[in-house]
Design a protein around this motif. Structure first.
Motif, PDB file in Angstrom:
ATOM      1  N   VAL A 187       0.819  -1.217   0.000  1.00  0.00           N
ATOM      2  CA  VAL A 187       0.000   0.000   0.000  1.00  0.00           C
ATOM      3  C   VAL A 187       0.853   1.267   0.000  1.00  0.00           C
ATOM      4  N   VAL A 188       2.008   1.234   0.641  1.00  0.00           N
ATOM      5  CA  VAL A 188       2.825   2.454   0.716  1.00  0.00           C
ATOM      6  C   VAL A 188       3.445   2.801  -0.627  1.00  0.00           C
ATOM      7  N   GLN A 189       3.323   1.915  -1.600  1.00  0.00           N
ATOM      8  CA  GLN A 189       3.834   2.201  -2.936  1.00  0.00           C
ATOM      9  C   GLN A 189       2.802   2.933  -3.789  1.00  0.00           C
ATOM     10  N   SER A 210       3.518  -4.947  11.602  1.00  0.00           N
ATOM     11  CA  SER A 210       4.842  -4.693  11.031  1.00  0.00           C
ATOM     12  C   SER A 210       5.107  -3.204  10.838  1.00  0.00           C
ATOM     13  N   HIS A 211       4.066  -2.384  10.940  1.00  0.00           N
ATOM     14  CA  HIS A 211       4.120  -0.925  10.793  1.00  0.00           C
ATOM     15  C   HIS A 211       4.372  -0.516   9.339  1.00  0.00           C
ATOM     16  N   LEU A 212       3.837   0.642   9.006  1.00  0.00           N
ATOM     17  CA  LEU A 212       4.004   1.194   7.668  1.00  0.00           C
ATOM     18  C   LEU A 212       5.345   1.903   7.540  1.00  0.00           C
ATOM     19  N   ASN A 213       5.782   2.044   6.302  1.00  0.00           N
ATOM     20  CA  ASN A 213       6.971   2.847   5.994  1.00  0.00           C
ATOM     21  C   ASN A 213       6.558   3.900   4.972  1.00  0.00           C
ATOM     22  N   PRO A 214       5.790   4.910   5.427  1.00  0.00           N
ATOM     23  CA  PRO A 214       5.185   5.881   4.494  1.00  0.00           C
ATOM     24  C   PRO A 214       6.146   6.972   4.039  1.00  0.00           C
ATOM     25  N   TRP A 217       4.630   9.055   1.169  1.00  0.00           N
ATOM     26  CA  TRP A 217       3.504   9.866   1.626  1.00  0.00           C
ATOM     27  C   TRP A 217       3.985  11.042   2.464  1.00  0.00           C
ATOM     28  N   ALA A 218       5.034  10.851   3.246  1.00  0.00           N
ATOM     29  CA  ALA A 218       5.533  11.919   4.117  1.00  0.00           C
ATOM     30  C   ALA A 218       6.044  13.107   3.318  1.00  0.00           C
ATOM     31  N   THR A 219       6.477  12.873   2.077  1.00  0.00           N
ATOM     32  CA  THR A 219       6.991  13.975   1.259  1.00  0.00           C
ATOM     33  C   THR A 219       5.869  14.903   0.792  1.00  0.00           C
TER      34      THR A 219
END
Length: 295
Positions: A187-189, A210-214, A217-219
């Motif tokens: 999803v983070v892609q 496992s937590h997201l690695n956004p 999205w943060a940018t």
């Protein structure tokens, strides 16, 4: 769905070009699989929908169970025969008028899952039926549902189908289903604000171990992005406190227009409306349970 009639074939072609051009102005488009021009006379209703609409279900446990299996087996056959039509969506929607007996809920639930697995476009209707019956106190097979949703998220994200991914995420949030690492990584892609907000909400609820690695999205948490394609995420993730502003400065509060909205507690995504939809009596006692009903 819309049907329009014209005096001549050329008039229909002209109208179609106008519709396509108008939609393009709003960055929208027609579904090419469902758009066609036909000469009249033409059957008003497809034969497959009439067959499913007229199907009757018996009131006895054994009879209804047999009818459910036969009905959906026929629906799958028709879906294969008419791949351009929304056969499975119609098949589930027609079930709104059928009261499945408690003894047959397990069979019906399995058939719904088969539809959701075969055609992700049926997820909204599948969820509607799951909500209807779980609110009546029927147990939900959460493990199977979790496998289905995680699989669809990974597969639909791979081909960029944001709507299907968003619906699968909503289902995870609504029914409290955890997302596996593969789904979280998928999803983070995606560059879609709806997908991002639903995924961030899921993580906020503890549904992504496992937590997201956004990182991407943060940018988008900048003042410029408030006026770009990802404005919804740039605003809502700030208001909800789900993503930090780039540079440490509150880009929403410092913007005159969006700052006004934030000051007046305006929000476009309400987590309270997303979940949970299951009454406490149908929730499993243990995480990852099969949905055994509790007193």
């Amino acid at each position: 769905d819309i049907e329009l009639a014209f005096r001549t074939y050329s008039d229909a072609e002209y109208a179609l070009n106008v519709i396509v051009g108008t939609l393009d102005m709003f960055e929208l488009g027609l579904n090419p699989r469902k758009t066609k021009i036909v000469d009249l006379p033409h059957p008003i209703q497809e034969t497959w929908s009439g067959e499913l609409r007229k199907f009757s279900f018996r009131s006895s446990i054994g009879g209804q169970r047999h009818d459910l299996v036969h009905y959906f087996s026929r629906a799958f056959e028709l879906a294969e025969q008419y791949p351009e039509e929304t056969v499975l969506k119609y098949a589930i929607g027609r079930m709104r008028g059928v009261n499945v007996l408690p003894a047959n809920w397990g069979v019906y639930q399995s058939l719904l899952f088969q539809c959701g697995s075969a055609e992700p476009g049926t997820l909204p209707l599948m969820f509607e039926e799951l909500v209807r019956y779980t609110q009546l106190g029927h147990a939900l097979a959460l493990v199977t549902l979790g496998d289905l949703l995680n699989h669809q998220i990974v597969e639909q994200a791979r081909v960029g189908h944001a709507s299907e991914v968003a619906w699968a995420l909503w289902g995870a949030v609504a029914f409290g289903v955890s997302l596996e690492k593969a789904a979280a990584d998928a999803v983070v892609q995606m560059e879609d604000s709806f997908v991002a907000l639903l995924a961030l909400d899921a993580e906020h609820r503890g549904l992504i171990p496992s937590h997201l690695n956004p990182t991407a999205w943060a940018t988008w948490m900048t003042a410029d992005d408030l006026y770009g394609d990802q404005w919804l995420l740039a605003y809502e993730a700030n208001v909800k406190g789900w993503l930090p502003a780039v540079g440490g400065v509150d880009h929403v509060a410092s913007d005159p227009a969006f700052g006004y909205l934030k000051t007046h507690a305006v929000s476009f995504y309400d987590p309270a409306l997303a979940a949970p939809v299951m009454p406490s009596a149908t929730r499993p006692r243990f995480s990852g349970g099969t949905g055994v009903s509790l007193p």
